[in-house]
Write an enzyme that holds these catalytic residues in place. Structure first.
Site, PDB file in Angstrom:
ATOM      1  N   LEU A   1      33.031  41.785  41.524  1.00  0.00           N
ATOM      2  CA  LEU A   1      32.332  40.601  42.037  1.00  0.00           C
ATOM      3  C   LEU A   1      32.426  39.464  41.014  1.00  0.00           C
ATOM      4  CD1 LEU A   1      30.768  40.021  44.700  1.00  0.00           C
ATOM      5  CD2 LEU A   1      28.666  40.282  43.379  1.00  0.00           C
ATOM      6  N   GLY A   2      33.674  39.071  40.725  1.00  0.00           N
ATOM      7  CA  GLY A   2      33.908  37.943  39.811  1.00  0.00           C
ATOM      8  C   GLY A   2      34.049  36.664  40.619  1.00  0.00           C
ATOM      9  N   ARG A   3      34.913  35.773  40.113  1.00  0.00           N
ATOM     10  CA  ARG A   3      35.079  34.479  40.802  1.00  0.00           C
ATOM     11  C   ARG A   3      35.547  34.685  42.252  1.00  0.00           C
ATOM     12  NH1 ARG A   3      37.497  33.021  35.216  1.00  0.00           N
ATOM     13  NH2 ARG A   3      38.836  34.725  35.896  1.00  0.00           N
ATOM     14  N   ILE A   4      36.640  35.452  42.414  1.00  0.00           N
ATOM     15  CA  ILE A   4      37.193  35.636  43.760  1.00  0.00           C
ATOM     16  C   ILE A   4      36.268  36.534  44.591  1.00  0.00           C
ATOM     17  CG2 ILE A   4      39.153  36.579  45.059  1.00  0.00           C
ATOM     18  CD1 ILE A   4      40.916  35.714  42.618  1.00  0.00           C
TER      19      ILE A   4
ATOM     20  N   ILE B   1      43.440  42.481  47.665  1.00  0.00           N
ATOM     21  CA  ILE B   1      44.089  41.251  47.172  1.00  0.00           C
ATOM     22  C   ILE B   1      44.119  41.256  45.641  1.00  0.00           C
ATOM     23  CG2 ILE B   1      43.605  39.777  49.180  1.00  0.00           C
ATOM     24  CD1 ILE B   1      41.516  39.437  46.054  1.00  0.00           C
TER      25      ILE B   1
ATOM     26  N   ARG C   1      45.397  44.025  42.774  1.00  0.00           N
ATOM     27  CA  ARG C   1      46.698  44.484  42.290  1.00  0.00           C
ATOM     28  C   ARG C   1      46.989  45.831  42.962  1.00  0.00           C
ATOM     29  NH1 ARG C   1      47.568  40.024  40.921  1.00  0.00           N
ATOM     30  NH2 ARG C   1      47.991  39.226  38.841  1.00  0.00           N
TER      31      ARG C   1
ATOM     32  N   ASP D   1      47.738  42.664  50.387  1.00  0.00           N
ATOM     33  CA  ASP D   1      48.529  41.543  49.866  1.00  0.00           C
ATOM     34  C   ASP D   1      49.331  41.975  48.642  1.00  0.00           C
ATOM     35  OD1 ASP D   1      49.337  38.780  49.686  1.00  0.00           O
ATOM     36  OD2 ASP D   1      47.935  38.527  48.023  1.00  0.00           O
TER      37      ASP D   1
ATOM     38  N   GLU E   1      56.065  46.007  43.948  1.00  0.00           N
ATOM     39  CA  GLU E   1      56.502  44.802  44.673  1.00  0.00           C
ATOM     40  C   GLU E   1      57.901  44.380  44.199  1.00  0.00           C
ATOM     41  OE1 GLU E   1      53.416  41.923  43.977  1.00  0.00           O
ATOM     42  OE2 GLU E   1      51.872  43.242  44.790  1.00  0.00           O
TER      43      GLU E   1
ATOM     44  N   HIS F   1      52.131  39.209  48.670  1.00  0.00           N
ATOM     45  CA  HIS F   1      51.439  38.699  47.471  1.00  0.00           C
ATOM     46  C   HIS F   1      51.316  37.164  47.537  1.00  0.00           C
ATOM     47  CE1 HIS F   1      50.439  39.764  43.048  1.00  0.00           C
ATOM     48  NE2 HIS F   1      49.831  38.648  43.388  1.00  0.00           N
TER      49      HIS F   1
ATOM     50  N   GLY G   1      48.194  35.480  47.745  1.00  0.00           N
ATOM     51  CA  GLY G   1      46.789  35.087  47.551  1.00  0.00           C
ATOM     52  C   GLY G   1      46.618  33.603  47.249  1.00  0.00           C
TER      53      GLY G   1
HETATM   54  P1  NDP Z   1      37.214  37.582  37.417  1.00  0.00           P
HETATM   55  O1  NDP Z   1      37.431  37.995  36.003  1.00  0.00           O
HETATM   56  O2  NDP Z   1      36.376  36.398  37.707  1.00  0.00           O
HETATM   57  O3  NDP Z   1      36.606  38.806  38.239  1.00  0.00           O
HETATM   58  C1  NDP Z   1      37.003  40.118  38.050  1.00  0.00           C
HETATM   59  C2  NDP Z   1      35.834  40.995  38.414  1.00  0.00           C
HETATM   60  O4  NDP Z   1      36.248  42.367  38.334  1.00  0.00           O
HETATM   61  C3  NDP Z   1      34.634  40.847  37.454  1.00  0.00           C
HETATM   62  O5  NDP Z   1      33.462  40.717  38.219  1.00  0.00           O
HETATM   63  C4  NDP Z   1      34.622  42.144  36.667  1.00  0.00           C
HETATM   64  O6  NDP Z   1      33.321  42.596  36.351  1.00  0.00           O
HETATM   65  C5  NDP Z   1      35.234  43.103  37.672  1.00  0.00           C
HETATM   66  N1  NDP Z   1      35.793  44.293  37.046  1.00  0.00           N
HETATM   67  C6  NDP Z   1      36.306  44.430  35.808  1.00  0.00           C
HETATM   68  N2  NDP Z   1      36.656  45.719  35.588  1.00  0.00           N
HETATM   69  C7  NDP Z   1      36.332  46.395  36.711  1.00  0.00           C
HETATM   70  C8  NDP Z   1      36.407  47.757  37.081  1.00  0.00           C
HETATM   71  N3  NDP Z   1      36.892  48.669  36.245  1.00  0.00           N
HETATM   72  N4  NDP Z   1      35.976  48.103  38.305  1.00  0.00           N
HETATM   73  C9  NDP Z   1      35.462  47.185  39.153  1.00  0.00           C
HETATM   74  N5  NDP Z   1      35.360  45.880  38.855  1.00  0.00           N
HETATM   75  C10 NDP Z   1      35.796  45.485  37.649  1.00  0.00           C
HETATM   76  O7  NDP Z   1      38.672  37.407  38.031  1.00  0.00           O
HETATM   77  P2  NDP Z   1      39.093  36.635  39.365  1.00  0.00           P
HETATM   78  O8  NDP Z   1      38.070  36.894  40.396  1.00  0.00           O
HETATM   79  O9  NDP Z   1      39.471  35.261  39.054  1.00  0.00           O
HETATM   80  O10 NDP Z   1      40.447  37.444  39.726  1.00  0.00           O
HETATM   81  C11 NDP Z   1      40.400  38.828  39.977  1.00  0.00           C
HETATM   82  C12 NDP Z   1      41.780  39.410  40.156  1.00  0.00           C
HETATM   83  O11 NDP Z   1      42.318  39.033  41.424  1.00  0.00           O
HETATM   84  C13 NDP Z   1      42.850  38.940  39.175  1.00  0.00           C
HETATM   85  O12 NDP Z   1      42.746  39.608  37.930  1.00  0.00           O
HETATM   86  C14 NDP Z   1      44.132  39.262  39.913  1.00  0.00           C
HETATM   87  O13 NDP Z   1      44.539  40.572  39.617  1.00  0.00           O
HETATM   88  C15 NDP Z   1      43.727  39.178  41.373  1.00  0.00           C
HETATM   89  N6  NDP Z   1      44.342  38.020  42.033  1.00  0.00           N
HETATM   90  C16 NDP Z   1      45.249  38.231  43.036  1.00  0.00           C
HETATM   91  C17 NDP Z   1      45.812  37.174  43.685  1.00  0.00           C
HETATM   92  C18 NDP Z   1      46.786  37.413  44.773  1.00  0.00           C
HETATM   93  O14 NDP Z   1      47.679  36.588  44.932  1.00  0.00           O
HETATM   94  N7  NDP Z   1      46.671  38.481  45.543  1.00  0.00           N
HETATM   95  C19 NDP Z   1      45.498  35.787  43.342  1.00  0.00           C
HETATM   96  C20 NDP Z   1      44.525  35.682  42.283  1.00  0.00           C
HETATM   97  C21 NDP Z   1      43.977  36.761  41.667  1.00  0.00           C
HETATM   98  P3  NDP Z   1      32.361  41.816  35.314  1.00  0.00           P
HETATM   99  O15 NDP Z   1      32.001  40.523  35.980  1.00  0.00           O
HETATM  100  O16 NDP Z   1      31.189  42.715  35.179  1.00  0.00           O
HETATM  101  O17 NDP Z   1      33.180  41.632  34.080  1.00  0.00           O
HETATM  102  C1  DGY Z   2      47.200  35.840  40.188  1.00  0.00           C
HETATM  103  O1  DGY Z   2      46.835  34.673  40.011  1.00  0.00           O
HETATM  104  O2  DGY Z   2      46.829  36.779  39.473  1.00  0.00           O
HETATM  105  C2  DGY Z   2      48.116  36.099  41.340  1.00  0.00           C
HETATM  106  O3  DGY Z   2      48.329  37.434  41.539  1.00  0.00           O
HETATM  107  C3  DGY Z   2      49.407  35.365  41.268  1.00  0.00           C
HETATM  108  O4  DGY Z   2      49.232  34.029  41.628  1.00  0.00           O
END
Ligand code: NDP
Ligand code: DGY
Length: 314
Positions: free
Chosen positions: A152-155, A230, A232, A256, A261, A279, A281
């Site tokens: 539950l981070g940014r996305i 969405i 990895r 996604d 890939e 992929h 996103g």
């Molecule tokens: P953030 O760092 O904001 O959020 C990641 C969240 O994952 C945090 O809340 C973190 O917890 C939580 N987390 C960390 N470790 C674990 C774990 N072991 N189990 C469960 N949750 C965990 O990142 P974003 O939201 O910006 O991005 C998240 C991911 O989305 C990226 O790292 C990327 O891999 C993927 N992504 C994919 C895209 C696509 O094109 N499909 C595009 C963009 C991103 P805590 O807050 O407690 O640290």
């Molecule tokens: C990300 O931002 O991590 C995506 O997977 C690629 O844009």
């Protein structure tokens, strides 16, 4: 004299590549017939890398470039980069957080809606003339369903807001509870899957999350449950997912991202209850434009001796 940047892949849009080339000498590694030869020939020149999720930035690559100072990632996830190797060499790492959050959350919603309401199946149904022979099988409603978000981070939070607007109940799993947010926390992933109708993966890739969606988690999600990924491909035990879908131990999946890939498991290709995207996103013109600009802005800041705009904590 211009500094030399290694551009590892071609996701950046042409105007940003042109801007990068205005500011730096750019080696387009993905265009080189023999990348190893170029890396060897230009090893002393390269001071920066523009990387992306599909190209590993390994310890051996970092160690082979003695004058490397910065890795500017086009994307938010940095699981393709050996961060500890970068740290021990004193190489800075930056990424592109926040600006891709909404598009990526929208992509999760596209998958959630498409797989629940049979959107891709229905489109094909109309195109091939099946409609004249009867109706499409019914889909599943979103309203009042429980969605379990992993990460539950940014996305993840942007997905949560969207799901709440669809009258879904949001719960989440991650390393720690977030008491300021109005959603129930599960410290145990399988327990959350048991409680949820949808499991949406929005956590980072890498060692900590490798294969956390196991056969047991999928069984906990159950025959009426859907998996949306969405994050990895590495987060899911992909053979276990394929098996669960074949045996109808879960209802469907919206994916996604994949383990290998651009290759996807052959078994998924013919499944009506699986929606797959390549992929995408963050793949909108608007977002990819600002991502490219931020990649360049981080490089410019670094070489001007200014603070990095979006550094990745080592
Ligand atoms: P953030 O760092 O904001 O959020 C990641 C969240 O994952 C945090 O809340 C973190 O917890 C939580 N987390 C960390 N470790 C674990 C774990 N072991 N189990 C469960 N949750 C965990 O990142 P974003 O939201 O910006 O991005 C998240 C991911 O989305 C990226 O790292 C990327 O891999 C993927 N992504 C994919 C895209 C696509 O094109 N499909 C595009 C963009 C991103 P805590 O807050 O407690 O640290
Ligand atoms: C990300 O931002 O991590 C995506 O997977 C690629 O844009």
């Amino acid at each position: 004299m211009k500094r030399t940047i290694l551009l590892m892949g071609g996701l950046m849009l042409p105007p940003e590549i042109a801007e990068l080339e205005k500011q730096f000498e750019v080696i387009k590694l993905y265009r080189e017939p023999d990348p190893e030869v170029v890396l060897q020939d230009r090893r002393l020149d390269i001071q920066g890398i523009c990387s992306l999720y599909s190209r590993p930035v390994t310890k051996s690559l970092i160690d082979s470039l003695p004058n490397l100072e910065i890795i500017s990632q086009f994307g938010v996830g940095v699981d393709n980069i050996d961060l500890s190797a970068a740290k021990s060499r004193g190489v800075s790492v930056t990424n592109t957080p926040d600006i891709l959050t909404d598009d990526t959350a929208d992509t999760a919603m596209c998958l959630l809606l498409a797989v629940s309401r049979r959107v891709c199946e229905g489109d094909m149904f109309v195109r091939v003339g099946k409609w004249q022979s009867g109706p499409l099988p019914l889909g599943r409603a979103l309203k009042n369903k429980v969605v379990g978000i992993v990460g539950l981070g940014r996305i993840g939070q942007a997905i949560a807001r969207r799901c709440a607007a669809f009258d879904m109940t949001v719960v989440y799993h991650g390393p720690r509870a977030k008491p300021d947010l109005p959603y129930k926390y599960f410290s145990d992933l399988a327990a959350m899957a048991r409680h949820a109708d949808y499991l949406i993966l929005a956590c980072p890739g890498g060692e900590d999350t490798q294969g956390i969606v196991t056969a047991d988690v999928l069984d906990a999600l159950g025959r009426d449950g859907f998996l949306i990924n969405i994050s990895r491909g590495s987060v899911v035990d992909e053979p276990a997912l394929v098996q669960a879908l074949i045996e109808k131990r879960i209802a469907g999946a919206g994916l996604d991202v994949f383990q290998n890939e651009p290759h996807v498991p052959q078994e998924l290709i013919s499944m009506d209850n699986v929606v797959m995207l390549p992929h995408i996103g963050s793949a909108t013109v608007e977002t990819r434009t600002v991502m490219g600009r931020l990649v360049i802005a981080n490089l410019m800041a670094h070489f001007a001796g200014k603070p990095l705009i979006t550094p990745v904590a080592a």
